[in-house]
Design a protein around this motif. Structure first.
Motif, PDB file in Angstrom:
ATOM      1  N   GLU A 196       0.812  -1.229   0.000  1.00 52.24           N
ATOM      2  CA  GLU A 196       0.000   0.000   0.000  1.00 52.24           C
ATOM      3  C   GLU A 196       0.838   1.268   0.000  1.00 52.24           C
ATOM      4  OE1 GLU A 196      -3.079   0.000  -0.468  1.00 52.24           O
ATOM      5  OE2 GLU A 196      -3.738  -2.016   0.076  1.00 52.24           O
ATOM      6  N   ASP A 204       5.118   3.987   5.852  1.00 47.61           N
ATOM      7  CA  ASP A 204       4.640   4.936   6.859  1.00 47.61           C
ATOM      8  C   ASP A 204       5.744   5.919   7.255  1.00 47.61           C
ATOM      9  OD1 ASP A 204       6.265   3.690   8.699  1.00 47.61           O
ATOM     10  OD2 ASP A 204       4.647   2.700   9.801  1.00 47.61           O
ATOM     11  N   ILE A 230       3.861  -0.988   4.390  1.00 48.40           N
ATOM     12  CA  ILE A 230       2.483  -1.301   4.775  1.00 48.40           C
ATOM     13  C   ILE A 230       1.893  -2.265   3.745  1.00 48.40           C
ATOM     14  CG2 ILE A 230       0.196  -0.377   5.322  1.00 48.40           C
ATOM     15  CD1 ILE A 230       2.423   0.555   7.267  1.00 48.40           C
ATOM     16  N   THR A 283      -1.290  -4.870   2.870  1.00 48.18           N
ATOM     17  CA  THR A 283      -2.658  -5.311   3.183  1.00 48.18           C
ATOM     18  C   THR A 283      -2.770  -6.781   2.818  1.00 48.18           C
ATOM     19  OG1 THR A 283      -3.459  -3.132   2.648  1.00 48.18           O
ATOM     20  CG2 THR A 283      -5.116  -4.835   2.853  1.00 48.18           C
ATOM     21  N   ARG A 295      -4.093  -5.323   7.894  1.00 51.48           N
ATOM     22  CA  ARG A 295      -3.009  -4.418   7.531  1.00 51.48           C
ATOM     23  C   ARG A 295      -1.800  -4.698   8.418  1.00 51.48           C
ATOM     24  NH1 ARG A 295      -1.853   1.182   8.430  1.00 51.48           N
ATOM     25  NH2 ARG A 295      -1.583   2.290   6.448  1.00 51.48           N
ATOM     26  N   ARG A 296      -0.627  -4.778   7.809  1.00 53.15           N
ATOM     27  CA  ARG A 296       0.566  -5.131   8.556  1.00 53.15           C
ATOM     28  C   ARG A 296       1.660  -4.092   8.266  1.00 53.15           C
ATOM     29  NH1 ARG A 296       2.000  -9.864  11.019  1.00 53.15           N
ATOM     30  NH2 ARG A 296       0.107 -11.045  10.712  1.00 53.15           N
ATOM     31  N   ALA A 297       2.311  -3.598   9.326  1.00 58.12           N
ATOM     32  CA  ALA A 297       3.461  -2.695   9.135  1.00 58.12           C
ATOM     33  C   ALA A 297       4.719  -3.527   9.313  1.00 58.12           C
ATOM     34  CB  ALA A 297       3.418  -1.564  10.147  1.00 58.12           C
ATOM     35  N   SER A 309       8.817  -3.664   9.359  1.00 59.66           N
ATOM     36  CA  SER A 309       9.979  -2.772   9.394  1.00 59.66           C
ATOM     37  C   SER A 309      11.276  -3.435   8.936  1.00 59.66           C
ATOM     38  CB  SER A 309      10.160  -2.144  10.772  1.00 59.66           C
ATOM     39  OG  SER A 309       9.923  -3.082  11.757  1.00 59.66           O
TER      40      SER A 309
END
Ligand SMILES: O=C(O)CCCC[C@@H]1SC[C@@H]2NC(=O)N[C@@H]21
Length: 250
Positions: A224, A227, A233, A235, A240-242, A244
């Motif tokens: 998506e 951030d 990010i 989906t 929804r998963r962030a 890193s």
């Protein structure tokens, strides 16, 4: 050796070495004596390293350098410099590769040319995060063989192989140093938002399905955005998963 020329960012030192083990190691050795930023360039590295402890092949003709600098905002902001470095590298390669070079950036900082990996960036913190070392390797003249990288990794490519353009690594250095200085100023003046927007405009597979491998877990979903911390990010069917830190596959 430290010199300054018109095509070189003001106040930034430059060290040019014929051969070194790794410019990352040389950066660590020189860092305590550096008050400002410095580029450490080597015509050849004999023990270059990539991310996650992988080896990196750095023959003469390819570009190898490490920038030592003091990160704006301290260690918390340091990881964001990998986006600054990726943008600078993309800009310098666009300059050399010409208007037909198909460049993009694979999260977080692999620069792709014609969909293959042309360059790698390795960011390490030095002296407890007081300084960072940003190592950049570019396959200007030679790409490693497909068999030398993991089977799922992007195919390695070289600038000459994809565009026919030839540039001496030492001549690529001022282009990269200036491009880095430009994006570094944007970061300092306007914050990560400016970098994030520029990065998203060049992102590979934005809005498309990708796979992220985090340790032993694999997630497939739509890429998506990134951030304000630089996290990817995704989906997924589960939500929804962030993310890193991950290896990304297309
Ligand atoms: O795994 C990657 O994609 C990152 C590769 C980084 C290679 C560069 S070459 C200059 C600097 N010196 C090193 O030993 N590694 C980095």
């Amino acid at each position: 050796m430290s010199t300054e020329r018109d095509d070189w960012p003001e106040g930034v030192a430059r060290h040019v070495l014929p051969s070194v083990d790794s410019t990352m190691d040389e950066a660590a050795r020189l860092a305590p004596g550096l008050s400002g930023s410095a580029w450490i360039f080597a015509h050849e590295q004999t023990a270059a390293r990539g991310r996650r402890g992988r080896a990196w092949r750095a023959p003469t003709g390819n570009f190898s350098a490490t920038l030592v600098m003091r990160p704006e905002g301290g260690l918390g902001q340091a990881a964001l410099y990998s986006f600054v470095a990726a943008l600078a590298l993309e800009a310098a390669l666009a300059h050399v590769g010409g208007p037909h070079a198909r460049l993009s950036i694979k999260w977080p900082n692999d620069v792709l040319l014609s969909g293959g990996k042309i360059a790698g960036i390795l960011l390490e913190s030095l002296r407890g995060g007081e300084q960072i070392a940003i190592g950049i390797g570019v396959n200007l003249a030679q790409a490693p063989d497909r068999s030398e990288v993991e089977p799922e990794a992007m195919a390695p490519v070289s600038l000459i192989g994809e565009t026919g353009m030839q540039i001496a690594p030492v001549d690529f250095l001022p282009m990269l140093a200036q491009a880095f200085d430009h994006y570094d100023r944007q970061f300092r003046d306007y914050g990560f938002d400016a970098i994030r927007n520029a990065w998203l405009a060049r992102a590979a597979r934005l809005g498309e399905e990708i796979t992220a491998r985090v340790g032993n877990e694999t997630y497939r979903g739509t890429f998506e955005t990134i951030d304000e911390t630089g996290a990817l990010i995704l989906t997924t069917p589960e939500g929804r998963r962030a993310i890193s830190a991950a290896d990304i596959f297309f």
